[in-house]
Each structure stands twice: as structure tokens, then as C-alpha cells.
Design an enzyme around this catalytic site. Structure first.
Site, PDB file in Angstrom:
ATOM      1  N   ASP A   1       0.784  -1.247   0.000  1.00  0.00           N
ATOM      2  CA  ASP A   1       0.000   0.000   0.000  1.00  0.00           C
ATOM      3  C   ASP A   1       0.815   1.297   0.000  1.00  0.00           C
ATOM      4  O   ASP A   1       0.509   2.221   0.792  1.00  0.00           O
ATOM      5  CB  ASP A   1      -0.962   0.012   1.217  1.00  0.00           C
TER       6      ASP A   1
ATOM      7  N   CYS B   1      -1.837  -2.865   7.697  1.00  0.00           N
ATOM      8  CA  CYS B   1      -1.755  -3.788   6.556  1.00  0.00           C
ATOM      9  C   CYS B   1      -0.454  -4.585   6.527  1.00  0.00           C
ATOM     10  O   CYS B   1      -0.468  -5.756   6.138  1.00  0.00           O
ATOM     11  CB  CYS B   1      -2.002  -3.030   5.261  1.00  0.00           C
TER      12      CYS B   1
ATOM     13  N   LYS C   1      -7.151  -4.828  -2.963  1.00  0.00           N
ATOM     14  CA  LYS C   1      -7.869  -5.373  -1.810  1.00  0.00           C
ATOM     15  C   LYS C   1      -8.799  -4.321  -1.221  1.00  0.00           C
ATOM     16  O   LYS C   1      -8.584  -3.126  -1.396  1.00  0.00           O
ATOM     17  CB  LYS C   1      -6.873  -5.879  -0.756  1.00  0.00           C
TER      18      LYS C   1
END
Ligand code: VGL
Ligand code: ZN
Length: 202
Positions: free
Chosen positions: A13, A156, A111
Site C-alpha cells: 500500500d 496492513c 484489496k
């Protein structure tokens, strides 16, 4: 030096909304970019993840009247933090940081695209049972060792690392190529959860 083919780098990310000026800015998030660019050159398998939410995603505080950002609520699949709206599909906030060298990556895992379920981990949605497909991708390419870097260490990256270790990958997190949101001691909790799961923190 090139790593052997059984080792993959998973970049979590590194998107504008988690970097300076972004909707869910991670303190000093931009600092990971040059470190990750340098690491990527060593790996034969590089995977990027991209948080990729519909505009009405259920983890967004805008969808929960009367709640504040960063408040915890109960969802069907368990506790969920309400985040400022971030990484909306197709927006510039969801794009990778402009200085991240995405060329060496063979796979991008998106996601969090189902409205009703958040997805911190690169391997499973937050219901802990719906797979993203990354486990199969890595196994079918004979990868048994993963190194994780990116944003945010305590969400994450942590969820991805503990899932990787549970799936029996040798798992390493390179901390100086990660940055944390760090709310209410979440970074310390993340470190112990990762160590408990058998993750090596470098
Ligand atoms: C993340 C909160 C919400 C992350 C993603 O990338 O750590 N955190 N969505
Ligand atoms: Zn998100």
C-alpha cells in the site's frame, strides 16, 4: 546481489493517500519510497498491494452517521476501525506514490474492493477466510520466503506478515522500509503480534 528465486518482496500500500498530504497520512510515509525502490532491484519476484475501495466502503467514517474517524465499531466479521475515506478506486489518492518504481512488479493485488468487508492483509480479507489469491500465486512460483515492506506497519503490513507466517512462509518485515499509523500503542501491539506469529523483524 540478487536474491534466490524462492524469495519474494511484497510491497504494501505505498499509495498517495497514505503518504504526505493524503487522506489517511502515515507519519513520514514517503520515507519508505527510496528504500523500497532499492530493495526491489534485488528480488526476482515483486508483488505490490493496492488498497482499492468503492466510494461507499463500509470502513469509511462517512458511511456511519454520528461516528468519529478512528472510532472502533462492530461489524459482522468483528471489530473495525472507522477510517477517513481513503484509496477510493480510480482516484489519485489510490495511485501509487509517484516516485515508487512500479516497473519491477509482476503482480498487483487489489484489496478492500467489496463494500462490506475491509481487507488489511495481502492474503485474506478481514473475515479471515476469503483469500486474495496471493498464497496460490506465490506457491505456484515456488516462493517460500517473503519480505514485507510498506504502509502501515501496524495495520496492513502486520496483518499481511502474520498471515504469511501462518501460511508457513518464512516471513521478514524490514522495519526501516515501513512506517506506522501508531494510535493507542498499535505499533507495539503489532510488533508483539508479529513476533508471536514467528515473523522476523529486521
Ligand atoms: C490501511 C487502514 C485502512 C493500511 C489500509 O494500508 O495499513 N490501514 N486501510
Ligand atoms: Zn483501506
Amino acid at each position: 546481489m540478487t536474491c534466490p528465486a524462492n524469495e519474494a518482496l511484497i510491497v504494501i500500500d505505498v499509495q498517495n493517500d497514505f503518504c504526505e498530504g493524503g487522506a489517511l497520512e502515515v507519519p513520514d510515509g514517503d520515507a519508505v519510497v527510496p528504500r523500497i525502490n532499492a530493495l526491489m532491484e534485488k528480488y526476482q519476484t515483486v508483488v505490490l498491494t493496492q488498497d482499492w475501495h468503492p466510494a461507499d466502503h463500509s470502513s469509511f467514517v462517512s458511511q456511519h452517521e454520528g461516528n468519529e474517524p478512528f472510532q472502533m465499531v462492530e461489524m459482522e466479521y468483528g471489530p473495525q476501525i472507522l477510517w477517513p475515506d481513503h484509496c477510493v478506486q480510480g482516484t489519485s489518492g489510490a495511485e501509487f506514490h509517484p516516485d515508487l518504481n512500479t516497473d519491477p512488479a509482476q503482480l498487483v493485488i487489489r484489496k478492500g474492493f467489496r463494500r462490506g468487508v475491509d481487507s488489511y492483509s495481502a492474503f485474506f480479507e478481514n473475515d479471515h477466510e476469503t483469500p486474495t489469491g496471493l498464497d496460490g500465486y506465490l506457491r505456484s512460483r515456488s516462493v517460500d520466503t517473503v519480505t514485507l515492506v510498506g504502509l502501515a506497519t501496524d495495520f496492513c503490513v502486520q496483518f499481511s506478515a502474520t498471515d504469511a507466517a501462518r501460511l508457513e512462509f518464512r516471513t521478514v518485515v524490514v522495519e526501516d522500509a515501513c512506517r506506522a499509523i501508531d494510535m493507542d500503542g498499535s505499533l507495539e501491539e503489532a510488533r508483539s503480534a508479529m513476533l508471536d506469529a514467528g515473523v522476523r523483524i529486521d
